[in-house]
Design a protein around this motif. Structure first.
Motif, PDB file in Angstrom:
ATOM      1  N   LEU A 149     -32.070  34.870  44.057  1.00 42.67           N
ATOM      2  CA  LEU A 149     -31.447  35.830  44.970  1.00 42.67           C
ATOM      3  C   LEU A 149     -29.934  35.860  44.778  1.00 42.67           C
ATOM      4  O   LEU A 149     -29.313  36.929  44.811  1.00 42.67           O
ATOM      5  N   LEU A 150     -29.335  34.704  44.554  1.00 41.51           N
ATOM      6  CA  LEU A 150     -27.887  34.648  44.351  1.00 41.51           C
ATOM      7  C   LEU A 150     -27.483  35.468  43.122  1.00 41.51           C
ATOM      8  O   LEU A 150     -26.515  36.240  43.164  1.00 41.51           O
ATOM      9  N   LEU A 151     -28.223  35.310  42.032  1.00 39.75           N
ATOM     10  CA  LEU A 151     -27.921  36.067  40.818  1.00 39.75           C
ATOM     11  C   LEU A 151     -28.120  37.564  41.050  1.00 39.75           C
ATOM     12  O   LEU A 151     -27.313  38.387  40.594  1.00 39.75           O
ATOM     13  N   GLN A 152     -29.174  37.919  41.759  1.00 38.03           N
ATOM     14  CA  GLN A 152     -29.439  39.329  42.041  1.00 38.03           C
ATOM     15  C   GLN A 152     -28.368  39.919  42.950  1.00 38.03           C
ATOM     16  O   GLN A 152     -27.933  41.065  42.764  1.00 38.03           O
ATOM     17  N   ALA A 153     -27.934  39.138  43.938  1.00 34.64           N
ATOM     18  CA  ALA A 153     -26.955  39.625  44.912  1.00 34.64           C
ATOM     19  C   ALA A 153     -25.557  39.747  44.324  1.00 34.64           C
ATOM     20  O   ALA A 153     -24.675  40.360  44.933  1.00 34.64           O
ATOM     21  N   SER A 154     -25.344  39.184  43.129  1.00 38.53           N
ATOM     22  CA  SER A 154     -24.018  39.237  42.504  1.00 38.53           C
ATOM     23  C   SER A 154     -23.602  40.657  42.149  1.00 38.53           C
ATOM     24  O   SER A 154     -22.417  40.938  41.976  1.00 38.53           O
ATOM     25  N   GLY A 155     -24.593  41.546  41.993  1.00 42.20           N
ATOM     26  CA  GLY A 155     -24.294  42.908  41.593  1.00 42.20           C
ATOM     27  C   GLY A 155     -24.033  43.059  40.109  1.00 42.20           C
ATOM     28  O   GLY A 155     -23.648  44.131  39.644  1.00 42.20           O
ATOM     29  N   GLU A 173     -29.008  41.740  54.449  1.00 40.74           N
ATOM     30  CA  GLU A 173     -30.316  41.088  54.330  1.00 40.74           C
ATOM     31  C   GLU A 173     -30.274  39.948  53.310  1.00 40.74           C
ATOM     32  O   GLU A 173     -30.866  38.880  53.533  1.00 40.74           O
ATOM     33  N   GLN A 174     -29.576  40.161  52.208  1.00 44.51           N
ATOM     34  CA  GLN A 174     -29.471  39.116  51.186  1.00 44.51           C
ATOM     35  C   GLN A 174     -28.677  37.922  51.707  1.00 44.51           C
ATOM     36  O   GLN A 174     -29.031  36.769  51.447  1.00 44.51           O
ATOM     37  N   ARG A 175     -27.612  38.180  52.446  1.00 40.81           N
ATOM     38  CA  ARG A 175     -26.812  37.085  53.011  1.00 40.81           C
ATOM     39  C   ARG A 175     -27.662  36.250  53.971  1.00 40.81           C
ATOM     40  O   ARG A 175     -27.636  35.011  53.930  1.00 40.81           O
ATOM     41  N   GLU A 176     -28.414  36.934  54.795  1.00 38.66           N
ATOM     42  CA  GLU A 176     -29.278  36.241  55.756  1.00 38.66           C
ATOM     43  C   GLU A 176     -30.361  35.442  55.036  1.00 38.66           C
ATOM     44  O   GLU A 176     -30.669  34.302  55.418  1.00 38.66           O
ATOM     45  N   SER A 177     -30.916  36.023  53.978  1.00 40.13           N
ATOM     46  CA  SER A 177     -31.984  35.345  53.233  1.00 40.13           C
ATOM     47  C   SER A 177     -31.469  34.094  52.537  1.00 40.13           C
ATOM     48  O   SER A 177     -32.172  33.078  52.469  1.00 40.13           O
ATOM     49  N   LEU A 178     -30.249  34.140  52.002  1.00 42.44           N
ATOM     50  CA  LEU A 178     -29.682  32.956  51.349  1.00 42.44           C
ATOM     51  C   LEU A 178     -29.532  31.803  52.337  1.00 42.44           C
ATOM     52  O   LEU A 178     -29.862  30.654  52.023  1.00 42.44           O
ATOM     53  N   VAL A 179     -29.038  32.113  53.521  1.00 41.82           N
ATOM     54  CA  VAL A 179     -28.896  31.077  54.552  1.00 41.82           C
ATOM     55  C   VAL A 179     -30.268  30.511  54.907  1.00 41.82           C
ATOM     56  O   VAL A 179     -30.441  29.293  55.057  1.00 41.82           O
ATOM     57  N   ASP A 180     -31.252  31.390  55.027  1.00 37.24           N
ATOM     58  CA  ASP A 180     -32.605  30.955  55.380  1.00 37.24           C
ATOM     59  C   ASP A 180     -33.212  30.090  54.278  1.00 37.24           C
ATOM     60  O   ASP A 180     -33.878  29.083  54.561  1.00 37.24           O
ATOM     61  N   GLU A 198     -23.010  30.749  37.303  1.00 33.53           N
ATOM     62  CA  GLU A 198     -23.381  30.796  38.722  1.00 33.53           C
ATOM     63  C   GLU A 198     -22.205  30.791  39.704  1.00 33.53           C
ATOM     64  O   GLU A 198     -22.290  31.439  40.754  1.00 33.53           O
ATOM     65  N   PRO A 199     -21.099  30.106  39.421  1.00 32.73           N
ATOM     66  CA  PRO A 199     -19.963  30.251  40.348  1.00 32.73           C
ATOM     67  C   PRO A 199     -19.460  31.695  40.433  1.00 32.73           C
ATOM     68  O   PRO A 199     -19.126  32.184  41.521  1.00 32.73           O
ATOM     69  N   LEU A 200     -19.419  32.387  39.299  1.00 30.35           N
ATOM     70  CA  LEU A 200     -19.013  33.795  39.303  1.00 30.35           C
ATOM     71  C   LEU A 200     -20.038  34.648  40.042  1.00 30.35           C
ATOM     72  O   LEU A 200     -19.680  35.596  40.753  1.00 30.35           O
ATOM     73  N   ALA A 201     -21.320  34.310  39.868  1.00 31.14           N
ATOM     74  CA  ALA A 201     -22.369  35.044  40.579  1.00 31.14           C
ATOM     75  C   ALA A 201     -22.235  34.838  42.085  1.00 31.14           C
ATOM     76  O   ALA A 201     -22.417  35.782  42.870  1.00 31.14           O
ATOM     77  N   ALA A 202     -21.910  33.622  42.497  1.00 26.57           N
ATOM     78  CA  ALA A 202     -21.738  33.341  43.924  1.00 26.57           C
ATOM     79  C   ALA A 202     -20.564  34.138  44.489  1.00 26.57           C
ATOM     80  O   ALA A 202     -20.644  34.692  45.597  1.00 26.57           O
ATOM     81  N   ALA A 203     -19.479  34.200  43.724  1.00 28.06           N
ATOM     82  CA  ALA A 203     -18.316  34.982  44.160  1.00 28.06           C
ATOM     83  C   ALA A 203     -18.684  36.455  44.288  1.00 28.06           C
ATOM     84  O   ALA A 203     -18.298  37.131  45.257  1.00 28.06           O
ATOM     85  N   GLY A 204     -19.441  36.955  43.313  1.00 27.87           N
ATOM     86  CA  GLY A 204     -19.875  38.347  43.366  1.00 27.87           C
ATOM     87  C   GLY A 204     -20.789  38.610  44.550  1.00 27.87           C
ATOM     88  O   GLY A 204     -20.694  39.652  45.214  1.00 27.87           O
ATOM     89  N   ALA A 205     -21.679  37.661  44.826  1.00 28.77           N
ATOM     90  CA  ALA A 205     -22.591  37.820  45.958  1.00 28.77           C
ATOM     91  C   ALA A 205     -21.822  37.868  47.277  1.00 28.77           C
ATOM     92  O   ALA A 205     -22.178  38.618  48.193  1.00 28.77           O
ATOM     93  N   ALA A 206     -20.762  37.068  47.377  1.00 28.10           N
ATOM     94  CA  ALA A 206     -19.954  37.076  48.603  1.00 28.10           C
ATOM     95  C   ALA A 206     -19.326  38.446  48.837  1.00 28.10           C
ATOM     96  O   ALA A 206     -19.156  38.879  49.980  1.00 28.10           O
TER      97      ALA A 206
END
Length: 223
Positions: free
Chosen positions: A147-153, A115-122, A101-109
């Protein structure tokens, strides 16, 4: 009917009630569950697809050693978490999350859509607002990590979404969550979401690693 048989046998195997090497016969299962031979065969095929059992000519159906199980199957995870080895299973799954998950978070960033960034904050906000409602909190927590895992790409990370969801559900189902979420957990989710929203890859990775350290400490504290 099939789902009931699979649930009963899968749980017995995954929790060790029916140990490795145990022989099962179509006749015995047919009599036990009062179903047709066709139904029993269908159920065995599903359990065999999970690598919980294997068929051997002239021997019958044999329970596999756990080393061969499809341990990422959400059903097997759920069954194992309901058994006496649940804490060991939670530890293994938490270590998997710490690795991924830390790698997934980095990828998501780096790769998340606006839309995904906004949804994570929400979703992080929803977790704080629903802290007194365990069902609503769990739903938001699962949605956040999915969503974080999906947003990692990374499609390999995305494929672990159901695994993480089952871990989060299992902690609640097995009463291994505190009555109210820890403030550190709420702060941690918001920090991860903020770092992803700010496209701060290093920060998102560090925040998620810190959040999972808190999760690991909570698991260890229950052993």
């Amino acid at each position: 009917m099939n789902s009931r048989i699979i649930e009963v046998l899968g749980r017995e195997i995954a929790t060790g009630t029916c140990g490795p090497g145990t022989r099962l016969t179509l006749d015995g299962l047919q009599e036990r569950f009062a179903v047709s031979r066709t139904v029993v065969r269908d159920c065995m095929q599903i359990l065999e697809a999970m690598n919980l059992v294997y068929s051997k000519r002239r021997i019958g159906i044999v329970v596999q050693d756990p080393v061969y199980w499809n341990v990422y199957d959400p059903r097997i995870i759920r069954w194992r978490l309901s058994g006496p080895g649940r804490k060991t299973q939670f530890r293994s799954l938490t270590e998997l999350r710490i690795a991924v998950e830390p790698l997934a978070a980095a990828g998501a960033a780096r790769k998340a859509t606006p839309e995904q960034r906004e949804s994570l904050v929400d979703l992080a906000r929803q977790m704080r607002e629903s802290a007194a409602d365990s069902e609503a909190f769990l739903a938001a927590d699962i949605a956040f990590h999915t969503l974080l895992l999906q947003a990692s790409g990374n499609e390999m990370f995305t494929a672990l979404s159901e695994v993480v969801a089952e871990v989060l559900s299992g902690r609640t189902r097995e009463n291994l969550m505190p009555a109210r979420p820890r403030p550190e957990a709420l702060d941690g989710h918001e920090a991860v979401a903020a770092a992803v929203a700010d496209r701060d890859s290093a920060g998102a990775r560090a925040r998620m690693a810190g959040l999972l350290v808190e999760v690991e400490e909570a698991i260890l504290g229950q052993e």
